[in-house]
Motif scaffolding. Structure first.
Motif, short mmCIF file in Angstrom:
data_model
loop_
_atom_site.label_atom_id
_atom_site.label_comp_id
_atom_site.label_asym_id
_atom_site.label_seq_id
_atom_site.Cartn_x
_atom_site.Cartn_y
_atom_site.Cartn_z
N GLU A 1 -11.45 -1.27 -3.51
CA GLU A 1 -12.03 -1.24 -2.16
C GLU A 1 -12.47 -2.63 -1.72
N ASN A 2 -13.08 -3.37 -2.62
CA ASN A 2 -13.53 -4.72 -2.32
C ASN A 2 -12.35 -5.62 -1.97
N VAL A 3 -11.30 -5.57 -2.79
CA VAL A 3 -10.11 -6.40 -2.55
C VAL A 3 -9.44 -6.01 -1.23
N LEU A 4 -9.29 -4.72 -0.98
CA LEU A 4 -8.67 -4.28 0.28
C LEU A 4 -9.52 -4.72 1.47
N GLY A 5 -10.84 -4.69 1.33
CA GLY A 5 -11.72 -5.16 2.40
C GLY A 5 -11.53 -6.64 2.67
N ARG A 6 -11.32 -7.43 1.61
CA ARG A 6 -11.08 -8.87 1.78
C ARG A 6 -9.74 -9.13 2.45
N ILE A 7 -8.73 -8.32 2.11
CA ILE A 7 -7.42 -8.45 2.77
C ILE A 7 -7.55 -8.11 4.25
N LEU A 8 -8.27 -7.05 4.56
CA LEU A 8 -8.47 -6.67 5.96
C LEU A 8 -9.23 -7.75 6.72
N ALA A 9 -10.27 -8.30 6.12
CA ALA A 9 -11.03 -9.38 6.77
C ALA A 9 -10.12 -10.58 7.03
N SER A 10 -9.24 -10.88 6.09
CA SER A 10 -8.29 -11.97 6.26
C SER A 10 -7.35 -11.69 7.43
N TRP A 11 -6.96 -10.42 7.58
CA TRP A 11 -6.08 -10.04 8.69
C TRP A 11 -6.79 -10.24 10.03
N TYR A 12 -8.08 -9.90 10.09
CA TYR A 12 -8.83 -10.11 11.34
C TYR A 12 -8.90 -11.60 11.69
N GLU A 13 -9.00 -12.46 10.69
CA GLU A 13 -9.03 -13.90 10.92
C GLU A 13 -7.66 -14.44 11.31
N THR A 14 -6.61 -13.92 10.68
CA THR A 14 -5.24 -14.36 10.93
C THR A 14 -4.35 -13.12 11.02
N PRO A 15 -4.21 -12.50 12.20
CA PRO A 15 -3.38 -11.30 12.32
C PRO A 15 -1.93 -11.58 11.94
N ARG A 16 -1.37 -10.69 11.14
CA ARG A 16 0.00 -10.80 10.67
C ARG A 16 0.41 -9.48 10.06
N GLU A 17 1.72 -9.29 9.90
CA GLU A 17 2.20 -8.12 9.18
C GLU A 17 1.81 -8.27 7.71
N ILE A 18 1.25 -7.23 7.15
CA ILE A 18 0.87 -7.24 5.74
C ILE A 18 1.47 -6.00 5.09
N LEU A 19 2.07 -6.20 3.92
CA LEU A 19 2.58 -5.09 3.12
C LEU A 19 1.86 -5.08 1.79
N LEU A 20 1.49 -3.88 1.33
CA LEU A 20 0.84 -3.69 0.04
C LEU A 20 1.81 -2.93 -0.86
N PHE A 21 1.99 -3.40 -2.08
CA PHE A 21 2.86 -2.76 -3.05
C PHE A 21 2.02 -2.33 -4.24
N PHE A 22 2.12 -1.05 -4.61
CA PHE A 22 1.38 -0.52 -5.74
C PHE A 22 2.36 0.04 -6.77
N LEU A 23 2.20 -0.34 -8.02
CA LEU A 23 2.95 0.25 -9.11
C LEU A 23 1.94 0.90 -10.02
N LEU A 24 1.96 2.22 -10.07
CA LEU A 24 0.96 2.96 -10.84
C LEU A 24 1.60 3.52 -12.10
N SER A 25 0.87 3.43 -13.18
CA SER A 25 1.29 4.02 -14.44
C SER A 25 0.32 5.16 -14.73
N ILE A 26 0.80 6.37 -14.61
CA ILE A 26 -0.06 7.55 -14.83
C ILE A 26 0.30 8.16 -16.17
N ARG A 27 -0.71 8.36 -16.98
CA ARG A 27 -0.47 8.90 -18.32
C ARG A 27 -0.97 10.31 -18.43
#
Length: 113
Positions: A87-113
């Motif tokens: 949540e903290n990291v995503l909040g920092r990415i969002l804050a960065s977007w507000y400062e510099t609007p741009r297309e942003i893509l997030l990629f998640f690779l999850l390993s579920i056991r």
């Protein structure tokens, strides 16, 4: 989805293998962020001999402390962190977007056991 025009931030990059591969395959610039000093040193050792090393940099920081650059537009998460850190990291990415609007893509690779 990732081209030579993109800047990808790999949060929790480990030894940097994904960064080297993506930089080589797509031509993008990669920034690997790793907090574990031992693993960070291994990434730096890999950096010395990698073909795509000129497009890859590493930072030895905790993900939630990394200042998101305005040019970063792709973010890669392998086995994301705890919910609080994510949540903290995503909040920092969002804050960065507000400062510099741009297309942003997030990629998640999850390993579920």
């Amino acid at each position: 989805m990732i081209t030579r025009k993109n800047v990808l931030v790999d949060l929790g990059c480990g030894k940097g293998r994904a960064d080297f591969f993506l930089a080589w395959q797509t031509g993008c610039r990669c920034i690997g962020v790793e907090y574990d000093e031992r693993i960070f040193r291994a990434a730096m050792e890999n950096h010395r001999s990698c073909v795509s090393a000129s497009k890859v940099t590493f930072k030895n920081l905790r993900a939630e402390a990394y200042p998101i650059p305005g040019e970063a537009d792709r973010f890669y998460f392998f086995n994301p962190f705890s919910v609080r850190i994510l949540e903290n990291v995503l909040g920092r990415i969002l804050a960065s977007w507000y400062e510099t609007p741009r297309e942003i893509l997030l990629f998640f690779l999850l390993s579920i056991r």
